[in-house]
Design an enzyme around this catalytic site. Structure first.
Site, PDB file in Angstrom:
ATOM      1  N   HIS A  86       0.861  -1.184   0.000  1.00  0.00           N
ATOM      2  CA  HIS A  86       0.000   0.000   0.000  1.00  0.00           C
ATOM      3  C   HIS A  86       0.899   1.236   0.000  1.00  0.00           C
ATOM      4  CE1 HIS A  86      -3.262  -2.657   2.029  1.00  0.00           C
ATOM      5  NE2 HIS A  86      -3.384  -2.671   0.707  1.00  0.00           N
ATOM      6  N   GLU A 116       1.405   3.776   2.967  1.00  0.00           N
ATOM      7  CA  GLU A 116       1.918   3.285   4.248  1.00  0.00           C
ATOM      8  C   GLU A 116       3.434   3.394   4.266  1.00  0.00           C
ATOM      9  OE1 GLU A 116       0.115  -0.566   4.598  1.00  0.00           O
ATOM     10  OE2 GLU A 116      -1.906   0.274   4.632  1.00  0.00           O
ATOM     11  N   HIS A 156       3.166  -3.394   7.006  1.00  0.00           N
ATOM     12  CA  HIS A 156       2.087  -2.447   6.684  1.00  0.00           C
ATOM     13  C   HIS A 156       2.084  -1.290   7.680  1.00  0.00           C
ATOM     14  CE1 HIS A 156      -0.610  -4.525   3.663  1.00  0.00           C
ATOM     15  NE2 HIS A 156       0.240  -5.500   3.973  1.00  0.00           N
ATOM     16  N   GLU A 185       1.710  -4.519  11.419  1.00  0.00           N
ATOM     17  CA  GLU A 185       1.138  -3.179  11.298  1.00  0.00           C
ATOM     18  C   GLU A 185       1.878  -2.203  12.212  1.00  0.00           C
ATOM     19  OE1 GLU A 185      -1.288  -2.359   9.303  1.00  0.00           O
ATOM     20  OE2 GLU A 185      -2.448  -4.168   8.840  1.00  0.00           O
TER      21      GLU A 185
END
Length: 988
Positions: A716, A719, A813, A898
């Protein structure tokens, strides 16, 4: 009492008592009091009232006692409870309840206020009826009267009751239209100005703000189309499919009630992983399958040269871990003919000359790149470049700094003290980038580099009432438009937008790598509305922004409103700040991105996606991110971004420097090309491990049999924190740290540091050039539309086919709505338990080793929090890398890691300020690049400990590891016990 039929018995008693003449109030009053109490607890009370035919009886009693306020009050209490049921409320409305209530509610009076307060039993089901009978205007007049006369604020509950009636009515479209036609916006806005200075009036202010937000006329975004300004022709006949939103409907309930008090609980809206758990055991079980012909896997053998290398002459192993240049270097030359790896000690002037030659001679390269113009203050350049350079500076803010002489002086000025960054490396790589807008400019921060500040910044203390103040300021635009300028000062859709130099306004720019700003509109002298660009071939995913601003004044608070955000909530409401980079500060020796901004909040606005602008898509809500900034210098050039930018060229030049700085006798490094992206850029694949200790058979066998770890990042594009974590991982892996050396001997690392180069380059937030979220394509990727996913999955298939499936798979991420660093993993049992399913432990067996690595990271990584981790498998995530690699490759330890954009609520980086306001307390540090890179290195340490816990090791390795880990633990403990004044920055 309710379960034993008490409600029915009381209603029957009421019916009997009401039929007695004359009325026995000594019986009726306590009976009505008990009914009101019981009715509040009985969920079916309204239906029971209807079944007993008691609605008309209660209304009749109220009408008969209009002149006796004590008796009337008791009747109104019961009516309030009845009206809470939609069906019963509608029946009351049909039978004349509203007419009765408006006889009770009168203009301002100090008498019978208890009765007035009981009369506010207005039901949402009667909203349309109230509008049709003209009661809305009467409510507004009553509210004005009570507001004007209640100067001592003794009857706040009466005023709020009137507002709640208005709030119910305006839940429907007809009510909002009538409210606007009755000048409701002006009346409530004017009245609330008198309340802002008194905190006791917060209930009134909050309700007024909710009504004003709800009734603000809905508008489309001020753009021709919500589709991205950039489009990309897809190969073949493929077309980008735009996602469809729900119908706009009548907005019967807008869901606008976002009280500031609710912002204290940020976890209320963070349940995204629990709503659609997969409960089909057959779908949860691992199933080794292929999504392509098996013969296709042979091509990936070339991506595992470490398995066939003979190491005959260890001393001759060059930069690619092989004798001679790597094959992928030739592939790079195919796309950028004149690029070659730079030497850090090479003469800088030659670096500039060579970089320029990439522009002049390479037929595949587009127009040359130029550094964005520097600040207009010529005095600072005299100090930097001496007087001979003054003439080469173009003072025009819209001009281009194309003088290679100036660039050379800039490079000479650069002190080279930013680790693993070199401006001339960056230039060389940037000139080979292929972008849709055909970038011709370099952003200064990416060229010059970033050096973390010597402190970390605490989360921003939220100023009480900041959101309602911003909302009221937005409403002022509607009802007092006289001071609104409304001038477009930047527009990506207009190739030659007008720059209003003659006016007093900021100058914006975003056409550089990873830049994203579509339009800037000057609202007032120091306020601007900003619109982000959608992802390429898409009409959504507005979150990432990165743009340049110049021509500012010193110490003036500029307000920026980014008006087309999409997520329903943001960490900007919980202490997060954006980041800012000042060119003047960088040239004075402080080149760094800093957290910046005050009066920050994030809320739903009045913009909607219209059918015309969205290509048939209607009903999408937009949100505003608003913040104010005081710039550090007059006429500076500053860059603002959602998070610390990390461009594709930054990554490629970083790999060049890592390759050159490593010790080739100890570090096996191989950089290849996984594939070419849709946009024609290269997606690098790295192989990192330790060189065998000798050419002896045992050492070579140990080399070939090392288990694999597969790491990826930046699928992504928005990010960017994932890239900073990956940067920390890479730098640690090639370092001379003894733990890194031991780790390389334990594993072979396959790393794809940037899985979506095109998205990063073109300023996307989530998608690739195909308009697809690549992390939702792992079930069935196509080589034409999703080449990086297709070939990354193919490589994983190949490793599994030769019996070398990774021990650990991790996809880095960033998370925009949670704090801390944590992982998502996969577990059958935990998913079924969470879903409330029965689990037969004899039939379903599961290795709990998936929890080992997160538990280790919880102990060794300050930013990592085990309690934030989740191991649930959701239906909506079945096509993500984590779930597919777990199911199809059989990798037990398959994770998504994350990292927060904001900061930490647990552990070492949680820090509470001693100062606190009555309502908000600032706690926790915002993570900077230093902490993110540390997380990347601590992940490596966790892998080493996992190896020691899970796999057999030689006695020599165990002894070496024990010594190193004891030392590491001692250093960590000493750091945590030490004083921390250097690590914290307190707001002044």
């Amino acid at each position: 009492m309710i379960s034993k039929g008490g409600s029915e018995a009381l209603l029957q008693a009421l019916t009997t008592a009401a039929q007695t003449e004359p009325l026995d109030h000594s019986t009726l009053l306590p009976l009505l009091r008990v009914l009101a109490r019981v009715g509040q607890r009985d969920r079916k009370f309204g239906l029971k009232v209807q079944k007993a035919d008691a609605t008309d009886i209660i209304l009749s009693l109220a009408r008969r006692n209009l002149g006796h306020h004590l008796y009337l009050t008791h009747c109104l209490w019961v009516l309030q409870v009845c009206a809470s049921n939609v069906t019963t409320g509608a029946t009351l409305g049909i039978n004349g309840a509203m007419e009765l209530l408006f006889k009770v509610i009168t203009p301002y009076s100090k008498r019978h206020v208890r009765t007035f307060n009981s009369a506010f039993s207005f039901s949402e089901s009667n909203s349309r009826r109230a509008v049709n009978r003209g009661y809305l205007g009467g409510l507004l007049r009553l509210y004005q009267d009570w507001h004007h006369n209640d100067v001592s604020n003794n009857y706040i509950y009466i005023r709020r009751g009137l507002l709640l009636c208005l709030k119910h009515i305006t839940n429907i479209q007809l009510g909002r239209e009538t409210f606007l036609g009755s000048r409701g916006m002006e009346i409530l806005f004017t009245s609330v100005q008198d309340c802002l200075s008194c905190k006791n009036l917060d209930p009134i202010i909050t309700t007024v703000t909710q009504i004003l937000r709800k009734c603000y006329p809905k508008e489309p975004l001020p753009v021709a189309s919500v589709r991205s300004s950039y489009s990309f022709p897809l190969p073949g006949n493929a077309k980008a499919e735009l996602p469809c939103e729900g119908s706009e409907g009548d907005y019967e309930s807008d869901g606008e009630e976002e009280d500031e008090k609710d912002l204290d609980n940020e976890d209320v809206e963070n349940k995204e992983e629990d709503y659609d758990l997969e409960t089909d055991v057959n779908k949860l079980r691992s199933r080794p399958v292929l999504d392509r012909p098996e013969e296709e896997l042979r091509q990936y053998e070339a991506m595992c040269p470490e398995l066939s290398h003979n190491f005959q002459v260890l001393s001759q192993c060059g930069s690619d871990g092989a004798d001679g240049p790597a094959p992928d270097l030739g592939q790079e030359m195919e796309y950028c003919t004149h690029y070659k790896p730079w030497n850090l000690g090479e003469d800088i002037a030659k670096a500039v000359q060579d970089a320029d030659s990439c522009e002049e001679e390479d037929p595949t390269s587009s127009h040359g790149l130029a550094l964005r113009p520097l600040p207009k203050d010529a005095a600072c350049y005299k100090k930097m470049f001496y007087s001979e350079c003054e003439g080469s500076i173009n003072p025009n803010p819209g001009g281009r700094l194309e003088s290679s002489y100036t660039l050379k002086n800039l490079l000479e000025k650069h002190q080279g003290d930013i680790p693993f960054h070199s401006p001339h490396f960056y230039i060389a790589r940037a000139k080979c980038v292929k972008s849709i807008p055909d970038y011709k400019d370099l952003a200064f921060p990416d060229f010059w580099g970033h050096q973390p500040p010597p402190y970390s910044k605490p989360m921003l203390e939220r100023k009480y009432g900041v959101q309602r103040d911003k909302v009221l300021d937005d409403v002022r635009r509607l009802i007092q438009p006289g001071d609104v300028i409304g001038r477009t000062v930047f527009d990506l859709d207009e190739p030659r937008w007008v720059t209003y130099i003659e006016y007093c306004c900021l100058t914006f720019f975003s056409k550089f790598e990873s830049g994203n700003l579509r339009k800037a509109i000057q609202v007032r002298e120091f306020e601007y509305d900003l619109i982000m660009n959608a992802d390429v071939n898409s009409n959504q995913h507005h979150q990432w922004f990165y743009f340049e601003v110049r021509d500012m004044k010193l110490a003036v608070p500029y307000r920026f409103n980014i008006i087309n955000c999409e997520k329903f909530n943001s960490q900007f409401n919980y202490g997060m700040q954006l980041v800012m980079y000042s060119v003047k500060e960088a040239l004075q020796g402080r080149p760094r991105w800093l957290r910046a901004g005050h009066d920050i909040c994030y809320y739903k606005n009045h913009y909607r996606c219209s059918a015309g602008a969205g290509g048939g898509v209607r009903g999408k809500f937009y949100y505003t991110l608003t913040f104010s900034i005081k710039f550090p210098h007059t006429d500076d050039v500053c860059y603002l971004a959602y998070h610390y930018p990390y461009t594709y060229s930054t990554m490629m030049s970083h790999l060049d420097i890592l390759e050159q700085n490593r010790n080739p006798k100890k570090v096996y490094w191989r950089q290849q090309t996984l594939c070419q992206t849709l946009g024609g850029n290269l997606c690098p694949l790295l192989t990192i491990t330790a060189m065998p200790e000798s050419k002896k058979g045992d050492d070579l066998e140990q080399f070939y049999k090392r288990p694999y770890v597969f790491l990826m990042a930046r699928v992504h594009p928005g990010e960017s924190n994932a890239s900073w974590v990956m940067k920390g991982t890479l730098e640690f892996l090639v370092s001379s740290d003894p733990i890194a050396d031991l780790l390389r001997k334990c594993f072979i690392f396959k790393i794809v540091p940037m899985l979506n180069p095109d998205g990063v380059i073109n300023g996307n937030h989530r998608c690739s050039l195909s308009g697809d979220d690549l992390n939702r394509q792992w079930l069935a990727p196509t080589s034409r539309l999703h080449p990086t996913i297709y070939h990354a999955k193919g490589l994983l298939y190949y490793l599994r086919s030769i019996g070398r499936a990774p021990l650990v798979f991790c996809d880095y991420h960033g998370h925009s709505q949670k704090k801390n660093v944590f992982v998502y993993g996969c577990s059958i049992k935990e998913t079924l338990w969470q879903a409330g399913c029965m689990v037969d432990t004899d039939v379903i067996t599961e290795d709990v080793g998936y929890r080992t690595l997160p538990k280790i990271l919880d102990k060794v990584a300050p930013a990592f929090v085990m309690n934030s981790c989740s191991f649930l498998v959701e239906k909506s995530r079945e096509s993500t890398a984590r779930v597919v690699v777990w199911k199809e490759m059989g990798v037990l330890r398959s994770y998504t890691m994350e990292s927060t954009y904001c900061g930490c609520s647990h552990g070492l980086y949680k820090y509470k300020l001693l100062e606190q306001t009555e309502n908000y307390r600032s706690e926790g540090l915002q993570l900077g690049t230093q902490e993110l890179e540390e997380m990347g290195s601590k992940f490596c340490l966790g892998l080493l400990i996992l190896h020691l816990k899970s796999l057999p090791c030689s006695k020599k390795m165990m002894a070496q590891a024990a010594l190193l880990l004891d030392t590491e633990e001692e250093i960590t403990d000493r750091t945590q016990r030490s004083d921390t004044p250097r690590n914290f920055s307190y707001p002044h």
